[in-house]
Write a protein that holds these residues in place. Structure first.
Motif, mmCIF file in Angstrom:
data_model
loop_
_atom_site.group_PDB
_atom_site.id
_atom_site.type_symbol
_atom_site.label_atom_id
_atom_site.label_comp_id
_atom_site.label_asym_id
_atom_site.label_seq_id
_atom_site.Cartn_x
_atom_site.Cartn_y
_atom_site.Cartn_z
ATOM 1 N N LYS A 60 -2.143 -0.755 2.487
ATOM 2 C CA LYS A 60 -3.074 -0.260 1.482
ATOM 3 C C LYS A 60 -3.206 1.244 1.655
ATOM 4 O O LYS A 60 -2.946 1.777 2.740
ATOM 5 C CB LYS A 60 -4.435 -0.943 1.667
ATOM 6 N N LEU A 61 -3.597 1.925 0.581
ATOM 7 C CA LEU A 61 -3.829 3.367 0.677
ATOM 8 C C LEU A 61 -5.312 3.623 0.880
ATOM 9 O O LEU A 61 -6.156 2.988 0.240
ATOM 10 C CB LEU A 61 -3.349 4.074 -0.602
ATOM 11 N N ASN A 62 -5.637 4.559 1.750
ATOM 12 C CA ASN A 62 -7.042 4.918 1.953
ATOM 13 C C ASN A 62 -7.416 6.012 0.944
ATOM 14 O O ASN A 62 -6.565 6.476 0.176
ATOM 15 C CB ASN A 62 -7.296 5.327 3.415
ATOM 16 N N PRO A 63 -8.674 6.440 0.903
ATOM 17 C CA PRO A 63 -9.081 7.443 -0.096
ATOM 18 C C PRO A 63 -8.331 8.766 0.020
ATOM 19 O O PRO A 63 -8.274 9.533 -0.939
ATOM 20 C CB PRO A 63 -10.581 7.635 0.203
ATOM 21 N N ASP A 64 -7.749 9.036 1.175
ATOM 22 C CA ASP A 64 -6.943 10.259 1.334
ATOM 23 C C ASP A 64 -5.497 10.041 0.893
ATOM 24 O O ASP A 64 -4.642 10.890 1.117
ATOM 25 C CB ASP A 64 -6.947 10.718 2.799
ATOM 26 N N ASN A 65 -5.235 8.861 0.288
ATOM 27 C CA ASN A 65 -3.882 8.525 -0.155
ATOM 28 C C ASN A 65 -2.903 8.397 1.008
ATOM 29 O O ASN A 65 -1.733 8.759 0.888
ATOM 30 C CB ASN A 65 -3.367 9.551 -1.166
ATOM 31 N N LYS A 66 -3.402 7.919 2.106
ATOM 32 C CA LYS A 66 -2.551 7.656 3.271
ATOM 33 C C LYS A 66 -2.520 6.147 3.501
ATOM 34 O O LYS A 66 -3.550 5.475 3.413
ATOM 35 C CB LYS A 66 -3.096 8.351 4.523
ATOM 36 N N CYS A 67 -1.345 5.660 3.811
ATOM 37 C CA CYS A 67 -1.173 4.225 4.008
ATOM 38 C C CYS A 67 -1.793 3.763 5.325
ATOM 39 O O CYS A 67 -1.740 4.473 6.326
ATOM 40 C CB CYS A 67 0.325 3.933 4.003
ATOM 41 N N TYR A 68 -2.375 2.583 5.305
ATOM 42 C CA TYR A 68 -2.807 1.964 6.551
ATOM 43 C C TYR A 68 -2.481 0.481 6.507
ATOM 44 O O TYR A 68 -2.154 -0.064 5.451
ATOM 45 C CB TYR A 68 -4.289 2.204 6.837
ATOM 46 N N VAL A 69 -2.535 -0.161 7.651
ATOM 47 C CA VAL A 69 -2.196 -1.578 7.748
ATOM 48 C C VAL A 69 -3.463 -2.392 7.565
ATOM 49 O O VAL A 69 -4.479 -2.117 8.199
ATOM 50 C CB VAL A 69 -1.554 -1.890 9.120
ATOM 51 N N LEU A 70 -3.380 -3.363 6.667
ATOM 52 C CA LEU A 70 -4.539 -4.194 6.368
ATOM 53 C C LEU A 70 -4.816 -5.166 7.513
ATOM 54 O O LEU A 70 -4.153 -6.187 7.643
ATOM 55 C CB LEU A 70 -4.280 -5.016 5.106
ATOM 56 N N ASN A 71 -5.748 -4.812 8.332
ATOM 57 C CA ASN A 71 -6.141 -5.692 9.433
ATOM 58 C C ASN A 71 -7.647 -5.568 9.538
ATOM 59 O O ASN A 71 -8.168 -4.512 9.888
ATOM 60 C CB ASN A 71 -5.454 -5.254 10.730
ATOM 61 N N GLU A 72 -8.321 -6.631 9.190
ATOM 62 C CA GLU A 72 -9.780 -6.595 9.104
ATOM 63 C C GLU A 72 -10.427 -6.013 10.356
ATOM 64 O O GLU A 72 -11.404 -5.279 10.287
ATOM 65 C CB GLU A 72 -10.327 -8.008 8.857
#
Ligand code: SF4
Length: 88
Positions: free
Chosen positions: A25-37
């Motif tokens: 998913k992309l965070n508000p800074d438009n950087k990708c992160y891994v979806l892990n709750e």
């Protein structure tokens, strides 16, 4: 499998998210992160490397592999459980 994203390299193109929406998913800074709750939605480590083990809620391994291969800047790295890097 362990998934690693270098947010310094990520240009926010969204390709990985389109292919593996249950993993990236992309965070508000438009950087990708891994979806892990357990990591939180805007996880960012001081080094800008985010990583997570693959979980059952994520996409299948082949789909994650496809997403990593689609990254235009090679920001996604995948590792076997024994630590060996998976060649993309
Ligand atoms: S494909 Fe690569 S550059 Fe594009 S959003 Fe994903 S990690 Fe970032």
């Amino acid at each position: 499998m362990r998934i690693q994203v270098d947010q310094n390299l990520c240009i926010g193109c969204g390709s990985c998210v389109m292919i593996a929406a249950k993993t990236f998913k992309l965070n508000p800074d438009n950087k990708c992160y891994v979806l892990n709750e357990s990591l939180g939605p805007e996880e960012k480590s001081p080094s800008s490397i985010v990583e997570s083990p693959a979980t059952p809620e994520m996409d299948e391994g082949e789909v994650i592999l496809e997403a990593a291969r689609a990254c235009p800047v090679q920001a996604i790295r995948l590792y076997e459980d024994d630590g060996k890097e998976i060649v993309l």
